[in-house]
Design a protein around this motif. Structure first.
Motif, PDB file in Angstrom:
ATOM      1  N   ASP A 116       0.868  -1.186   0.000  1.00 57.47           N
ATOM      2  CA  ASP A 116       0.000   0.000   0.000  1.00 57.47           C
ATOM      3  C   ASP A 116       0.904   1.235   0.000  1.00 57.47           C
ATOM      4  N   PRO A 117       1.625   1.459  -1.099  1.00 57.67           N
ATOM      5  CA  PRO A 117       2.722   2.447  -1.112  1.00 57.67           C
ATOM      6  C   PRO A 117       2.295   3.897  -0.890  1.00 57.67           C
ATOM      7  N   GLU A 118       1.027   4.226  -1.060  1.00 57.45           N
ATOM      8  CA  GLU A 118       0.572   5.584  -0.800  1.00 57.45           C
ATOM      9  C   GLU A 118      -0.141   5.694   0.549  1.00 57.45           C
ATOM     10  N   GLY A 119      -0.258   4.589   1.264  1.00 58.15           N
ATOM     11  CA  GLY A 119      -0.990   4.613   2.526  1.00 58.15           C
ATOM     12  C   GLY A 119      -2.434   5.015   2.335  1.00 58.15           C
ATOM     13  N   GLY A 120      -3.038   4.521   1.265  1.00 56.73           N
ATOM     14  CA  GLY A 120      -4.396   4.936   0.911  1.00 56.73           C
ATOM     15  C   GLY A 120      -5.496   4.015   1.396  1.00 56.73           C
ATOM     16  N   TYR A 121      -5.150   2.740   1.652  1.00 56.52           N
ATOM     17  CA  TYR A 121      -6.208   1.757   1.865  1.00 56.52           C
ATOM     18  C   TYR A 121      -6.103   0.961   3.165  1.00 56.52           C
ATOM     19  N   SER A 122      -4.963   0.979   3.839  1.00 58.19           N
ATOM     20  CA  SER A 122      -4.782   0.028   4.933  1.00 58.19           C
ATOM     21  C   SER A 122      -3.955   0.596   6.078  1.00 58.19           C
TER      22      SER A 122
END
Length: 344
Positions: A116-122
């Motif tokens: 989750d490299p953008e810290g968008g979902y988890s």
């Protein structure tokens, strides 16, 4: 005067009813036994939000449930390698936790991770390792290799549990055989299948239900299992002769993450639940209960003394640690065929 009191009372009643409705309910689906009654009670008391919890015993089961519509779940807790799959399948809401203040509590190497490299979902909830736990009262031989699990000695034959998860079983078998995780080479996958088929006559159960696995280990129904570190610690508390192994081939690491399924009924309640669970004191409550490692900074002050030197939670220096991977379509097809063949 009485009319004014009546108006005030009516207004207060309406405002309280509105507050109760605003508080909402959060429907959680997670690995079985992931929440203590105390942490749920604390959240409900602090927020007024009611919590319901359903469980599953494999990532594959969760994926199937969410594909079928999710049954109105607001929070789910998949393992890290499944997060990209759920995103790709458009099964998750993007809620950008990396932009929230609590995200700074996460240990540095798990902030904006590869899955989750953008810290968008988890948001990481708990992490740990998968290896072998066995009863040293029954078996006195070498414990430095997965050989004891995949080629069990006579005293352990017929007393083995394997996790009911193709990914976890294949990852450990691949480590033992020196094969890359998520291999798309049919010959390498055939090697794994041959190993597991040769092992199968000695396997008593295939189960990922942590409570049942612990109880069976404690009672002697089984004496060895592929298992998670924290769950092995809980089993050892029931039976001190159980030992968690760090094989020379390495251990598989995993991170279970809080996510919001697409179509969540109460996404705001979900966000509050995730923020609450990401506070150091609350994360420590979870760690004290589950015995796995916390991904949150600042939990040490709240940890039970028994966890501070538990071998299941402290990976020996020099141990090879391999995070499980998100497999490509070719590897998934081969793994599915392997599991279908093995379970016949």
């Amino acid at each position: 005067m009485s009319k004014s009191i009546a108006v005030i009372a009516a207004t207060l009643s309406l405002s309280l009813a509105g507050a109760a409705n605003a508080a909402g309910q959060v429907n959680v689906i997670s690995w079985s036994g992931y929440f203590s009654p105390q942490i749920i009670e604390k959240f409900e008391k602090q927020t007024g939000i009611k919590v319901t919890v359903d469980s599953y015993d494999s990532n594959e089961t969760l994926l199937a449930k969410l594909k079928q519509g999710g049954s109105g779940y607001d929070v789910a807790i998949p393992s890290h390698q499944f997060v990209p799959i759920l995103v790709h399948e458009n099964l998750l809401e993007r809620f950008d936790p990396a932009k929230q203040p609590y995200y700074a509590n996460i240990v540095d190497n798990l902030q904006k991770p590869s899955w989750d490299p953008e810290g968008g979902y988890s948001v990481p909830f708990i992490w740990g390792t998968t290896s072998v736990v066995l009863d040293t009262a029954l078996y006195k031989g070498p414990t430095d290799s997965y050989k004891v699990l995949f080629e069990p000695p006579q005293e352990l034959q017929g007393k083995v549990n394997m996790l009911d998860s193709v990914n976890e079983v294949m990852d450990s078998a691949s480590l033992y055989l020196g094969i890359p995780l998520c291999s798309e080479d049919p010959k390498q996958v055939q090697q794994v299948l041959n190993l597991l088929k040769a092992q199968k006559p000695f396997v008593k159960t295939y189960s990922s239900k942590a409570g049942s696995v612990r109880e069976n280990l404690a009672s002697g129904e089984t004496s060895m299992s592929l298992f998670w570190g924290g769950s092995s610690l809980r089993a050892r508390e029931m039976k001190p002769s159980l030992k968690y192994l760090y094989p020379k081939e390495g251990v598989v690491a995993w991170v279970d993450n809080m996510v919001i399924p697409k179509g969540a009924k109460d996404p705001e309640a979900a966000r509050q639940f995730i923020a609450f669970m990401s506070q150091p004191e609350n994360s420590a409550m979870t760690q004290n209960f589950l015995k796995h490692q916390s991904p949150i900074k600042g939990t040490d002050a709240f940890l039970a003394p028994s966890l501070k030197d538990a071998p299941e939670l402290h990976i020996p220096e020099g141990t090879k640690v391999v995070f499980s991977k998100t497999c490509g379509e070719g590897a998934i097809r081969l793994a599915d065929r392997l599991w279908t063949n093995l379970m016949r």
